[in-house]
Design a protein around this motif. Sequence first.
Motif, short mmCIF file in Angstrom:
data_model
loop_
_atom_site.label_atom_id
_atom_site.label_comp_id
_atom_site.label_asym_id
_atom_site.label_seq_id
_atom_site.Cartn_x
_atom_site.Cartn_y
_atom_site.Cartn_z
N VAL A 1 0.91 -1.13 -0.04
CA VAL A 1 0.01 0.02 0.20
C VAL A 1 0.83 1.22 -0.05
CG1 VAL A 1 -0.10 0.16 2.46
CG2 VAL A 1 -1.93 1.21 1.26
N LYS A 2 2.09 1.37 0.36
CA LYS A 2 2.88 2.40 0.48
C LYS A 2 3.09 2.84 -0.93
CE LYS A 2 3.04 2.27 5.10
NZ LYS A 2 4.23 1.88 5.77
N ASP A 3 3.07 2.19 -1.99
CA ASP A 3 3.29 2.81 -3.29
C ASP A 3 2.46 3.91 -3.38
OD1 ASP A 3 5.05 0.57 -3.69
OD2 ASP A 3 3.87 -0.56 -5.25
N ARG A 4 1.16 3.74 -2.94
CA ARG A 4 0.31 5.07 -3.28
C ARG A 4 0.73 6.08 -2.32
NH1 ARG A 4 -5.25 3.30 -4.29
NH2 ARG A 4 -5.42 1.16 -4.13
N SER A 5 1.16 5.93 -1.01
CA SER A 5 1.72 7.19 -0.39
C SER A 5 2.73 7.95 -0.85
CB SER A 5 1.78 6.88 1.09
OG SER A 5 2.62 5.60 1.44
N ALA A 6 3.56 6.95 -1.40
CA ALA A 6 5.03 7.35 -1.74
C ALA A 6 4.70 8.34 -3.11
CB ALA A 6 6.02 6.34 -2.40
N LEU A 7 3.90 7.84 -3.99
CA LEU A 7 3.85 8.48 -5.32
C LEU A 7 2.91 9.92 -4.87
CD1 LEU A 7 3.37 8.74 -8.29
CD2 LEU A 7 0.99 7.69 -8.16
N ARG A 8 1.99 9.84 -3.92
CA ARG A 8 1.12 11.18 -3.75
C ARG A 8 2.36 12.03 -2.92
NH1 ARG A 8 -0.42 14.66 -5.61
NH2 ARG A 8 -1.64 16.35 -4.52
N MET A 9 3.25 11.65 -2.11
CA MET A 9 4.00 12.61 -1.21
C MET A 9 4.95 13.18 -2.29
SD MET A 9 4.97 11.04 2.48
CE MET A 9 5.64 9.34 1.64
N ILE A 10 5.51 12.44 -3.34
CA ILE A 10 6.46 13.11 -4.35
C ILE A 10 5.52 14.12 -5.03
CG2 ILE A 10 7.76 12.42 -6.21
CD1 ILE A 10 8.75 10.11 -4.66
N GLU A 11 4.43 13.86 -5.72
CA GLU A 11 3.77 14.50 -6.56
C GLU A 11 3.32 15.81 -5.81
OE1 GLU A 11 1.93 11.70 -9.79
OE2 GLU A 11 0.59 12.02 -8.15
N ASP A 12 2.82 15.76 -4.60
CA ASP A 12 2.63 16.83 -3.89
C ASP A 12 3.69 17.89 -3.73
OD1 ASP A 12 0.54 18.23 -2.05
OD2 ASP A 12 1.89 17.75 -0.46
N ALA A 13 4.73 17.33 -3.13
CA ALA A 13 6.00 18.20 -3.08
C ALA A 13 6.43 18.81 -4.39
CB ALA A 13 7.25 17.34 -2.49
N GLU A 14 6.43 17.95 -5.41
CA GLU A 14 6.52 18.70 -6.89
C GLU A 14 5.63 19.91 -7.08
OE1 GLU A 14 8.73 15.04 -9.31
OE2 GLU A 14 6.67 15.14 -9.24
N LYS B 1 4.22 21.77 -5.11
CA LYS B 1 4.39 22.84 -4.30
C LYS B 1 5.74 23.37 -4.69
CE LYS B 1 1.19 21.20 -0.78
NZ LYS B 1 1.28 20.69 0.75
N GLY B 2 6.47 22.84 -5.68
CA GLY B 2 7.57 23.58 -6.21
C GLY B 2 8.98 23.26 -5.12
N LEU B 3 8.52 22.30 -4.03
CA LEU B 3 9.58 22.05 -2.96
C LEU B 3 10.66 21.04 -3.61
CD1 LEU B 3 7.00 21.46 -0.21
CD2 LEU B 3 8.21 23.57 -0.66
N ILE B 4 10.45 19.92 -4.50
CA ILE B 4 11.66 19.12 -4.95
C ILE B 4 11.60 19.34 -6.46
CG2 ILE B 4 11.53 17.78 -2.91
CD1 ILE B 4 9.72 15.85 -4.39
N SER B 5 12.68 18.85 -6.95
CA SER B 5 12.80 18.78 -8.36
C SER B 5 13.90 17.53 -8.76
CB SER B 5 13.28 19.88 -8.92
OG SER B 5 14.52 20.38 -8.51
N PRO B 6 13.50 16.80 -9.80
CA PRO B 6 14.48 15.71 -10.11
C PRO B 6 15.84 16.08 -10.52
CG PRO B 6 12.15 15.57 -11.12
CD PRO B 6 12.12 16.72 -10.72
N THR C 1 17.10 17.63 -5.95
CA THR C 1 16.58 17.02 -4.61
C THR C 1 17.15 15.30 -4.47
OG1 THR C 1 14.87 18.51 -4.76
CG2 THR C 1 14.76 16.88 -2.94
N THR C 2 17.58 15.66 -3.21
CA THR C 2 17.88 14.16 -2.72
C THR C 2 16.74 13.71 -1.68
OG1 THR C 2 20.34 14.13 -3.02
CG2 THR C 2 19.48 12.51 -1.43
N LEU C 3 16.16 12.65 -1.87
CA LEU C 3 14.90 12.37 -0.99
C LEU C 3 15.73 11.14 0.21
CD1 LEU C 3 12.40 11.17 -3.85
CD2 LEU C 3 12.57 13.27 -2.81
N VAL C 4 15.09 11.72 1.23
CA VAL C 4 15.73 10.58 2.49
C VAL C 4 14.39 10.16 3.24
CG1 VAL C 4 17.18 10.58 4.43
CG2 VAL C 4 17.86 12.09 2.48
N GLU C 5 14.46 9.15 3.55
CA GLU C 5 13.34 8.27 4.37
C GLU C 5 13.67 7.27 5.27
OE1 GLU C 5 9.52 7.15 5.41
OE2 GLU C 5 10.05 8.87 4.39
#
Length: 229
Positions: free
Chosen positions: A73-86, A88-93, A96-100
């Motif tokens: 199920v975490k595939d869903r939350s991972a996709l939405r978190m990254i898309e939401d941050a994108e 909002k202009g907070l991250i970009s490929p 940005t380095t993603l740390v979890e």
Amino acid sequence: MAPGVGEAEGAGRRGVPSLLAGGGTGQEEHIASDVTQLIGWTPLIELKRVAGKEGVGARIVGKMEAYQPLCSVKDRSALRMIEDAEEKGLISPGVTTLVEPTSGNLGLGLVLIALSKGYRFVAVMPGQYSLDKQILLRYMGAELFITGLIYLLTVTTEEAMVNARRLAMEEGLLVGISSGANLAACLKVAAREENKGKMIVTMFPSGGERYMNSDLFAAVREECIAMTF
């Protein structure tokens, strides 16, 4: 099947059914453009054997999130978190380095999206968690840092593991420990008189193969190791 409650309607979040739904011309290619388009709709299954053995009056239904691309199920939350941050202009490929900090499944969902979008991804994982998940994270290209042991989330896992094994042996559903915990809770709710005749739906967050090196498989693992031919 119909979409789960709250499913987004946009392309890329509707999973495999969106690839199969054509416009009637018969000429469409039902091919995903990238792996993120496979994230979304997952099947529901009724647990008739378990409910029957427990003698509960309610229907118990599980949503099989092991059908996600990386089986959680975490595939869903991972996709939405990254898309939401994108959005909002907070991250970009490429920048940005993603740390979890992760126990495994969310990290796997994030590395899936990171690969697709071009992010560097670093997973931080406690050392006592599943070796299988550590291996998968490295195999998928994540940078992995192992931390010291931590001791948790006041509730015993024994009931969860018992019910996860029930799902395998009684329903043929190979799921993880959290799925067993969800079933245990469902059975308690279903046994209440006021829920007779109702449908209780829960989520089975992940597949069982990811727990082969955990206590969930301890007894059968020892049995197989001890076998002689």
